[in-house]
Design a protein around this motif. Structure first.
Motif, PDB file in Angstrom:
ATOM      1  N   LEU A 275      40.222  14.938  37.070  1.00 45.20           N
ATOM      2  CA  LEU A 275      40.297  16.261  36.455  1.00 45.20           C
ATOM      3  C   LEU A 275      39.704  17.272  37.432  1.00 45.20           C
ATOM      4  O   LEU A 275      38.645  17.027  38.016  1.00 45.20           O
ATOM      5  N   SER A 276      40.372  18.399  37.572  1.00 45.90           N
ATOM      6  CA  SER A 276      39.867  19.459  38.443  1.00 45.90           C
ATOM      7  C   SER A 276      39.084  20.486  37.629  1.00 45.90           C
ATOM      8  O   SER A 276      39.595  21.001  36.629  1.00 45.90           O
ATOM      9  N   PRO A 277      37.848  20.815  38.037  1.00 48.88           N
ATOM     10  CA  PRO A 277      37.093  21.857  37.332  1.00 48.88           C
ATOM     11  C   PRO A 277      37.572  23.259  37.657  1.00 48.88           C
ATOM     12  O   PRO A 277      37.213  24.208  36.975  1.00 48.88           O
ATOM     13  N   HIS A 278      38.329  23.398  38.730  1.00 43.09           N
ATOM     14  CA  HIS A 278      38.872  24.676  39.187  1.00 43.09           C
ATOM     15  C   HIS A 278      37.792  25.757  39.229  1.00 43.09           C
ATOM     16  O   HIS A 278      37.800  26.720  38.452  1.00 43.09           O
ATOM     17  N   ILE A 279      36.864  25.578  40.144  1.00 44.13           N
ATOM     18  CA  ILE A 279      35.798  26.560  40.342  1.00 44.13           C
ATOM     19  C   ILE A 279      36.350  27.719  41.164  1.00 44.13           C
ATOM     20  O   ILE A 279      36.799  27.541  42.294  1.00 44.13           O
ATOM     21  N   SER A 280      36.320  28.914  40.594  1.00 43.29           N
ATOM     22  CA  SER A 280      36.851  30.079  41.301  1.00 43.29           C
ATOM     23  C   SER A 280      35.753  31.005  41.828  1.00 43.29           C
ATOM     24  O   SER A 280      36.049  31.963  42.546  1.00 43.29           O
ATOM     25  N   TRP A 281      34.518  30.744  41.431  1.00 42.84           N
ATOM     26  CA  TRP A 281      33.371  31.506  41.960  1.00 42.84           C
ATOM     27  C   TRP A 281      32.164  30.582  41.941  1.00 42.84           C
ATOM     28  O   TRP A 281      31.934  29.854  40.977  1.00 42.84           O
ATOM     29  N   ARG A 282      31.368  30.607  43.024  1.00 45.23           N
ATOM     30  CA  ARG A 282      30.159  29.787  43.071  1.00 45.23           C
ATOM     31  C   ARG A 282      29.111  30.483  43.905  1.00 45.23           C
ATOM     32  O   ARG A 282      29.402  31.027  44.978  1.00 45.23           O
ATOM     33  N   GLY A 283      27.888  30.499  43.406  1.00 46.03           N
ATOM     34  CA  GLY A 283      26.813  31.149  44.139  1.00 46.03           C
ATOM     35  C   GLY A 283      25.466  30.751  43.574  1.00 46.03           C
ATOM     36  O   GLY A 283      25.353  29.902  42.690  1.00 46.03           O
ATOM     37  N   GLY A 284      24.414  31.372  44.103  1.00 44.30           N
ATOM     38  CA  GLY A 284      23.065  31.099  43.637  1.00 44.30           C
ATOM     39  C   GLY A 284      22.742  31.862  42.367  1.00 44.30           C
ATOM     40  O   GLY A 284      23.449  32.798  41.980  1.00 44.30           O
ATOM     41  N   TRP A 285      21.630  31.481  41.726  1.00 44.60           N
ATOM     42  CA  TRP A 285      21.254  32.114  40.470  1.00 44.60           C
ATOM     43  C   TRP A 285      20.889  33.584  40.650  1.00 44.60           C
ATOM     44  O   TRP A 285      20.989  34.363  39.714  1.00 44.60           O
ATOM     45  N   GLU A 287      22.621  35.565  42.195  1.00 40.86           N
ATOM     46  CA  GLU A 287      23.900  36.280  42.245  1.00 40.86           C
ATOM     47  C   GLU A 287      24.581  36.305  40.878  1.00 40.86           C
ATOM     48  O   GLU A 287      25.773  36.602  40.769  1.00 40.86           O
ATOM     49  N   ALA A 288      23.845  36.011  39.835  1.00 45.85           N
ATOM     50  CA  ALA A 288      24.435  35.915  38.496  1.00 45.85           C
ATOM     51  C   ALA A 288      25.119  37.206  38.073  1.00 45.85           C
ATOM     52  O   ALA A 288      26.177  37.179  37.428  1.00 45.85           O
ATOM     53  N   GLY A 289      24.547  38.341  38.421  1.00 43.02           N
ATOM     54  CA  GLY A 289      25.140  39.619  38.038  1.00 43.02           C
ATOM     55  C   GLY A 289      26.546  39.788  38.576  1.00 43.02           C
ATOM     56  O   GLY A 289      27.432  40.310  37.888  1.00 43.02           O
ATOM     57  N   GLU A 290      26.759  39.319  39.797  1.00 44.01           N
ATOM     58  CA  GLU A 290      28.096  39.399  40.397  1.00 44.01           C
ATOM     59  C   GLU A 290      29.096  38.551  39.610  1.00 44.01           C
ATOM     60  O   GLU A 290      30.232  38.974  39.353  1.00 44.01           O
ATOM     61  N   ALA A 291      28.668  37.346  39.235  1.00 46.90           N
ATOM     62  CA  ALA A 291      29.549  36.463  38.472  1.00 46.90           C
ATOM     63  C   ALA A 291      29.871  37.053  37.104  1.00 46.90           C
ATOM     64  O   ALA A 291      31.018  36.993  36.642  1.00 46.90           O
ATOM     65  N   VAL A 292      28.873  37.605  36.430  1.00 45.03           N
ATOM     66  CA  VAL A 292      29.089  38.209  35.116  1.00 45.03           C
ATOM     67  C   VAL A 292      30.077  39.366  35.217  1.00 45.03           C
ATOM     68  O   VAL A 292      31.017  39.482  34.412  1.00 45.03           O
ATOM     69  N   ASP A 293      29.901  40.221  36.215  1.00 48.70           N
ATOM     70  CA  ASP A 293      30.806  41.360  36.381  1.00 48.70           C
ATOM     71  C   ASP A 293      32.240  40.899  36.641  1.00 48.70           C
ATOM     72  O   ASP A 293      33.202  41.484  36.130  1.00 48.70           O
ATOM     73  N   ALA A 294      32.388  39.841  37.445  1.00 48.31           N
ATOM     74  CA  ALA A 294      33.728  39.326  37.738  1.00 48.31           C
ATOM     75  C   ALA A 294      34.383  38.744  36.495  1.00 48.31           C
ATOM     76  O   ALA A 294      35.584  38.927  36.268  1.00 48.31           O
ATOM     77  N   LEU A 295      33.611  38.049  35.670  1.00 43.13           N
ATOM     78  CA  LEU A 295      34.150  37.501  34.432  1.00 43.13           C
ATOM     79  C   LEU A 295      34.561  38.609  33.470  1.00 43.13           C
ATOM     80  O   LEU A 295      35.655  38.588  32.897  1.00 43.13           O
ATOM     81  N   LEU A 296      33.685  39.583  33.287  1.00 48.36           N
ATOM     82  CA  LEU A 296      33.983  40.676  32.363  1.00 48.36           C
ATOM     83  C   LEU A 296      35.171  41.504  32.850  1.00 48.36           C
ATOM     84  O   LEU A 296      35.927  42.045  32.049  1.00 48.36           O
ATOM     85  N   GLY A 297      35.337  41.592  34.172  1.00 52.40           N
ATOM     86  CA  GLY A 297      36.453  42.336  34.748  1.00 52.40           C
ATOM     87  C   GLY A 297      37.732  41.532  34.827  1.00 52.40           C
ATOM     88  O   GLY A 297      38.732  42.002  35.371  1.00 52.40           O
ATOM     89  N   ARG A 298      37.706  40.304  34.286  1.00 58.14           N
ATOM     90  CA  ARG A 298      38.871  39.402  34.283  1.00 58.14           C
ATOM     91  C   ARG A 298      39.390  39.154  35.695  1.00 58.14           C
ATOM     92  O   ARG A 298      40.597  38.997  35.918  1.00 58.14           O
ATOM     93  N   ARG A 299      38.450  39.088  36.669  1.00 55.03           N
ATOM     94  CA  ARG A 299      38.850  38.820  38.044  1.00 55.03           C
ATOM     95  C   ARG A 299      38.722  37.341  38.401  1.00 55.03           C
ATOM     96  O   ARG A 299      39.053  36.945  39.511  1.00 55.03           O
ATOM     97  N   LEU A 300      38.220  36.541  37.478  1.00 57.76           N
ATOM     98  CA  LEU A 300      38.075  35.109  37.716  1.00 57.76           C
ATOM     99  C   LEU A 300      39.032  34.344  36.819  1.00 57.76           C
ATOM    100  O   LEU A 300      39.133  34.618  35.627  1.00 57.76           O
ATOM    101  N   HIS A 301      39.722  33.390  37.397  1.00 59.12           N
ATOM    102  CA  HIS A 301      40.612  32.519  36.637  1.00 59.12           C
ATOM    103  C   HIS A 301      40.187  31.087  36.940  1.00 59.12           C
ATOM    104  O   HIS A 301      40.541  30.509  37.964  1.00 59.12           O
ATOM    105  N   GLY A 302      39.408  30.524  36.043  1.00 60.70           N
ATOM    106  CA  GLY A 302      38.788  29.231  36.275  1.00 60.70           C
ATOM    107  C   GLY A 302      37.333  29.344  35.884  1.00 60.70           C
ATOM    108  O   GLY A 302      36.966  30.049  34.952  1.00 60.70           O
TER     109      GLY A 302
END
Length: 309
Positions: A275-285, A287-302
């Protein structure tokens, strides 16, 4: 301990700070977290409503630091994947032993951390469809973390899988690589009736997907990312003309029994590359704000993964 705490003044509503160590109940193990994955629902709903200082987080993977006092669950030193209503965004997590699975040695804990909500939800949704070997299954919202797991698991279960996504031209190849036979822009584009639907969108798409069900078919309502009412037109729930015995159901993941077994099995499949987890963004803790913004902006698929180092 270090933790990501809710803070409305920080980027993405989170800041890396310190908090008291959790005090596990007798049926809980203390887990040292190494990675967590973010879910759209927790950053779009739970985080937005959290009080400053709250420690959220549904998914986490790490190592058991102290086994449960009641003797249940894995021993200290065991690598585990964990699920819970909160507490995953911290260095230490107290987890019900019924909500943790054992992880194979050598597995990437970042990849494993994508499993609890997305993988287990997809698996339990497909269980509710019943036997799918030789059946036709539609997955709406297929490009998200849960959708991608659902596509893979439905294909492994022997179904003819149709994936629905708002941008087939952009995501079609990746969804077919995961096992989708067909990729469509919306449920109304499905040309043949389906035996089961895993709906991850809600709103109009849920209504349209229900209309594509064959006799005896089931729709499992899982996601609500559309933030729309489900309004059925008159006649949509008639039982004649090939619409006999159709059903719709919901479930709450944390109320499901036997999740430890599911989490262990899913961890084995991801670790083995089945099974593929399909990680589309990965970083350190930090950098959480960047990940949250990308999710809310629907820029991440995975999936978005944070490594706690």
């Amino acid at each position: 301990m270090r933790a990501l705490v809710a803070d409305r003044s920080a980027p993405g509503g989170l800041r890396l700070g310190r908090a008291p160590d959790p005090d596990p109940a007798p049926h809980q193990a203390l887990v040292r977290v190494e990675a967590t994955s973010l879910n759209y629902g927790e950053v779009s709903n739970v985080l937005q409503e959290a009080a400053d200082g709250d420690i959220l987080g549904w998914d986490a993977a790490g190592v058991v630091e102290r086994a449960a006092a009641d003797g249940s669950g894995p021993a200290a030193g065991t690598r585990v994947v964990t699920l819970g209503p909160a507490g995953g965004w911290a260095e230490l997590r107290a987890v019900d032993t019924a909500l943790m699975g054992v992880v194979p040695d050598g597995a990437d804990l970042g990849a494993i951390s994508t499993i609890p909500v997305a993988g287990a939800t997809a698996l339990r949704a497909l269980h509710r469809l019943g036997p799918i070997l030789g059946r036709r299954v539609l997955v709406t919202g297929a490009t998200g973390g849960t959708g991608r797991y659902a596509v893979q698991l439905a294909r492994r279960g022997g179904a003819h899988v149709t994936a629905s996504t708002g941008s087939p031209e952009r995501h079609g190849d990746s969804l077919r690589a995961l096992g989708a036979h067909d990729v469509v822009a919306e449920p109304l584009k499905v040309t043949e009736p389906v035996d089961g639907v895993v709906d991850l969108v809600g709103g109009r798409q849920l209504v349209d997907a229900y209309g594509r069900l064959a006799e005896g078919g089931t729709l499992v309502a899982v996601g609500h990312s559309a933030h729309e009412d489900e309004t059925f037109p008159y006649g949509a729930l008639y039982g004649d003309q090939g619409r006999h015995d159709r059903s719709m159901t919901t479930f709450f993941l944390l109320a499901c029994a036997g999740l430890a077994r599911d989490l262990t099995w899913l961890a084995q499949q991801v670790a083995a590359g089945e099974l593929s987890p399909h990680i589309s963004w990965r970083g350190g803790w930090d950098e959480a704000g960047e990940a949250v913004d990308a999710l809310l902006g629907r820029r991440l698929h995975g999936k978005a993964v944070l490594d706690f180092t």
